[in-house]
Design a protein around this motif. Structure first.
Motif, mmCIF file in Angstrom:
data_model
loop_
_atom_site.group_PDB
_atom_site.id
_atom_site.type_symbol
_atom_site.label_atom_id
_atom_site.label_comp_id
_atom_site.label_asym_id
_atom_site.label_seq_id
_atom_site.Cartn_x
_atom_site.Cartn_y
_atom_site.Cartn_z
ATOM 1 N N LEU A 185 0.732 -1.341 0.054
ATOM 2 C CA LEU A 185 -0.008 -0.160 -0.023
ATOM 3 C C LEU A 185 0.990 1.942 0.350
ATOM 4 O O LEU A 185 0.755 1.697 -0.959
ATOM 5 C CB LEU A 185 -1.072 0.022 1.438
ATOM 6 C CG LEU A 185 -1.839 1.191 1.268
ATOM 7 C CD1 LEU A 185 -2.706 0.999 0.409
ATOM 8 C CD2 LEU A 185 -3.077 0.866 2.181
ATOM 9 N N LEU A 186 1.740 1.022 0.266
ATOM 10 C CA LEU A 186 3.361 2.460 0.567
ATOM 11 C C LEU A 186 3.376 2.722 -0.515
ATOM 12 O O LEU A 186 3.475 3.594 -1.203
ATOM 13 C CB LEU A 186 4.382 2.163 1.489
ATOM 14 C CG LEU A 186 5.576 3.132 1.584
ATOM 15 C CD1 LEU A 186 4.584 3.521 1.695
ATOM 16 C CD2 LEU A 186 6.327 2.841 2.601
ATOM 17 N N HIS A 187 3.406 1.914 -1.724
ATOM 18 C CA HIS A 187 4.345 1.588 -2.804
ATOM 19 C C HIS A 187 2.783 2.476 -3.633
ATOM 20 O O HIS A 187 2.961 3.926 -4.587
ATOM 21 C CB HIS A 187 4.341 0.430 -3.900
ATOM 22 C CG HIS A 187 6.220 0.002 -3.734
ATOM 23 N ND1 HIS A 187 5.656 -1.307 -2.108
ATOM 24 C CD2 HIS A 187 7.116 -0.178 -3.876
ATOM 25 C CE1 HIS A 187 7.167 -1.365 -2.171
ATOM 26 N NE2 HIS A 187 7.632 -0.864 -3.432
ATOM 27 N N GLY A 343 12.221 6.255 6.555
ATOM 28 C CA GLY A 343 13.141 5.725 6.135
ATOM 29 C C GLY A 343 12.357 4.795 5.308
ATOM 30 O O GLY A 343 12.783 4.098 4.037
ATOM 31 N N MET A 344 10.634 3.838 5.404
ATOM 32 C CA MET A 344 10.727 3.001 4.617
ATOM 33 C C MET A 344 10.267 3.997 3.291
ATOM 34 O O MET A 344 10.493 3.414 2.240
ATOM 35 C CB MET A 344 8.894 2.649 5.278
ATOM 36 C CG MET A 344 9.479 2.322 6.954
ATOM 37 S SD MET A 344 7.793 2.333 7.379
ATOM 38 C CE MET A 344 5.974 1.714 5.821
ATOM 39 N N LEU A 345 9.987 5.486 3.224
ATOM 40 C CA LEU A 345 9.457 5.124 2.452
ATOM 41 C C LEU A 345 10.966 6.418 1.029
ATOM 42 O O LEU A 345 10.313 5.840 -0.307
ATOM 43 C CB LEU A 345 9.333 7.092 2.456
ATOM 44 C CG LEU A 345 8.954 8.971 1.133
ATOM 45 C CD1 LEU A 345 7.248 8.382 0.944
ATOM 46 C CD2 LEU A 345 8.823 10.146 1.987
ATOM 47 N N ASP A 346 12.124 6.525 2.269
ATOM 48 C CA ASP A 346 13.047 6.483 1.114
ATOM 49 C C ASP A 346 13.464 5.744 -0.039
ATOM 50 O O ASP A 346 13.669 5.061 -1.501
ATOM 51 C CB ASP A 346 14.678 6.966 2.002
ATOM 52 C CG ASP A 346 14.211 8.076 1.945
ATOM 53 O OD1 ASP A 346 13.603 8.956 2.072
ATOM 54 O OD2 ASP A 346 15.418 8.035 3.042
ATOM 55 N N ARG A 347 13.102 4.205 0.746
ATOM 56 C CA ARG A 347 13.439 2.546 0.121
ATOM 57 C C ARG A 347 12.677 2.482 -0.941
ATOM 58 O O ARG A 347 13.073 2.090 -1.891
ATOM 59 C CB ARG A 347 13.213 1.958 1.381
ATOM 60 C CG ARG A 347 14.576 1.330 2.376
ATOM 61 C CD ARG A 347 13.723 -0.212 2.424
ATOM 62 N NE ARG A 347 12.849 -0.171 4.001
ATOM 63 C CZ ARG A 347 12.481 0.413 5.105
ATOM 64 N NH1 ARG A 347 13.946 0.931 5.370
ATOM 65 N NH2 ARG A 347 12.017 0.602 5.646
ATOM 66 N N VAL A 352 11.321 2.493 -7.430
ATOM 67 C CA VAL A 352 10.666 3.307 -8.017
ATOM 68 C C VAL A 352 11.551 3.482 -9.605
ATOM 69 O O VAL A 352 11.370 3.163 -10.203
ATOM 70 C CB VAL A 352 9.653 4.284 -7.486
ATOM 71 C CG1 VAL A 352 9.401 5.399 -8.701
ATOM 72 C CG2 VAL A 352 8.957 3.890 -6.399
ATOM 73 N N ARG A 353 12.873 4.077 -8.307
ATOM 74 C CA ARG A 353 13.434 4.683 -9.444
ATOM 75 C C ARG A 353 14.162 3.637 -10.375
ATOM 76 O O ARG A 353 14.799 4.317 -11.559
ATOM 77 C CB ARG A 353 14.606 5.796 -8.930
ATOM 78 C CG ARG A 353 15.203 6.808 -9.564
ATOM 79 C CD ARG A 353 16.477 7.685 -9.008
ATOM 80 N NE ARG A 353 16.010 8.436 -7.427
ATOM 81 C CZ ARG A 353 15.308 9.705 -7.812
ATOM 82 N NH1 ARG A 353 15.733 9.981 -8.834
ATOM 83 N NH2 ARG A 353 14.436 10.146 -7.418
ATOM 84 N N THR A 354 14.368 2.627 -9.760
ATOM 85 C CA THR A 354 14.893 1.861 -10.175
ATOM 86 C C THR A 354 14.572 0.490 -11.610
ATOM 87 O O THR A 354 15.070 0.418 -12.315
ATOM 88 C CB THR A 354 16.237 1.118 -9.267
ATOM 89 O OG1 THR A 354 14.320 0.269 -7.855
ATOM 90 C CG2 THR A 354 17.129 1.523 -8.605
ATOM 91 N N LEU A 355 12.957 1.250 -11.586
ATOM 92 C CA LEU A 355 12.198 0.407 -12.595
ATOM 93 C C LEU A 355 12.171 1.237 -14.100
ATOM 94 O O LEU A 355 12.395 2.077 -13.688
ATOM 95 C CB LEU A 355 10.535 0.584 -12.197
ATOM 96 C CG LEU A 355 10.658 -0.051 -10.529
ATOM 97 C CD1 LEU A 355 8.883 -0.320 -10.710
ATOM 98 C CD2 LEU A 355 10.427 -1.882 -11.012
#
Length: 368
Positions: A185-187, A343-347, A352-355
């Motif tokens: 859900l965070l994603h 910290g969760m948000l950064d991960r 997302v950036r690597t996709l």
């Protein structure tokens, strides 16, 4: 060899002649090496109230004798030569009026400024953290997105239509998995935020940039939204940098530090006018009185700062988290929650950036 050993034994004082217990005497001998000063130099510095470094004062504080040791050394009638160096030093200091309270007073004065600087930095950090949380538009938008998503998921149920939620819920967003078992859900919330913030930022009219955005294809505009939005959302952690630092602060330690400074000042106030003759200890008393005026002023400022900062912390906690009870275990818990969430948000932002292509679920129904 036997003769040499006998000579060495004769040179060493008999353990029975030691006034101070052997193990403690050994520790004091080590401190004496760090002190690197004669008894005369130490006693003169104590009378003057200056001339000893911070390291020397810290060593002397650890050499304070017990009442029993003090009595034995004061009443010692034997040959001074028979005493070891540490015992000679302590015995010499006993001839200085209130020698050990003087040491504590000088140590208090020498560490005072560093303690004040540390406390002021902590108070400033706490105030900045409160301002960051209250004024961060992006953080408020993120909370709004979480609330809306939760209501959309719970539509038609008793939990739907919520007007608020506890910040603890932020830490549970990663526990809610989509049907694919990977997307959380965070994603979903982060990708929604990335797109909405990218659209908001990209469509602000800015001279030629606005015209260039209008002429792009829908696919290019979508890529632009995601790129710009991702930069903005991933920057929230830096925007709330003092919030993350504040999460490591222990308010009990801060309160104890302010209290210790105040207690130390009262001890010094009692020592100077009541116990020391101004005539006999003129230089010591004058220098301490000058310092006391300064210390009293600074401590009053620190106490006001402490009250003000604690009020700000309480206000920001109640603003985001509702009523806070008086017996709250950790008044800074809100900052710990936000730090862990960041910290969760950064991960998630890194993922997302690597996709190569960010996929945003088109409905919250994909979540259990």
């Amino acid at each position: 060899m036997q003769v040499k050993n006998d000579v060495a034994k004769n040179k060493s004082p008999s353990p029975k002649k030691h006034i101070i217990e052997p193990k403690r005497l050994q520790n004091m001998t080590i401190l004496l090496k760090a002190l690197n000063a004669t008894p005369e130099q130490v006693c003169d510095a104590l009378m003057q109230g200056e001339g000893l470094s911070l390291q020397q004062l810290e060593a002397l504080v650890k050499m304070v004798p017990t009442k029993e040791e003090e009595t034995k050394l004061s009443n010692y009638q034997g040959d001074i030569i028979e005493l070891v160096s540490a015992e000679k030093l302590v015995r010499a200091m006993l001839n200085v009026p209130f020698a050990f309270p003087r040491i504590e007073a000088m140590l208090y004065r020498d560490t005072f400024e560093d303690e004040v600087i540390h406390l002021r930095k902590s108070f400033a950090m706490l105030e900045e953290a409160c301002k960051e949380l209250r004024s961060s538009r992006l953080f408020l938008k993120l909370l709004e997105a979480v609330l809306k998503t939760g209501n959309r998921m719970n539509i038609g149920t008793i939990r739907g239509g919520a007007r608020a939620f506890k910040l603890d819920a932020l830490l549970k967003l990663a526990d809610v998995k989509g049907t694919d078992g990977k997307t959380t859900l965070l994603h979903f919330v982060v990708q929604e935020m990335i797109r909405s913030e990218g659209i908001r930022e990209s469509e602000i009219p800015m001279k030629n940039n606005y015209q260039r955005t209008k002429t792009k294809t829908p696919e290019h505009r979508e890529e632009e939204y995601i790129r710009v939005g991702l930069d903005l959302v991933s920057g929230l952690s830096a925007e709330l940098c003092n919030v993350k630092k504040t999460a490591t602060i222990d308010l009990d330690v801060i309160a104890s530090s302010v209290s210790n400074l105040s207690d130390g000042m009262f001890k010094l106030q009692h020592l100077v006018p009541d116990n020391l003759s101004t005539e006999y200890n003129c230089h010591f008393v004058q220098s301490m009185r000058t310092f006391l005026k300064y210390a009293e002023k600074i401590i009053k400022e620190l106490q006001k700062d402490e009250d003000r900062v604690l009020l700000h912390v309480r206000e920001i906690t109640e603003y985001f988290h509702g009523h806070v009870s008086e017996d709250e275990v950790n008044p800074l818990r809100i900052f710990v929650i936000v730090r862990d969430f960041l910290g969760m948000l950064d991960r998630v932002c890194k993922e997302v950036r690597t996709l190569k292509k960010t996929h945003t679920p088109n409905s919250v129904t994909t979540f259990r």
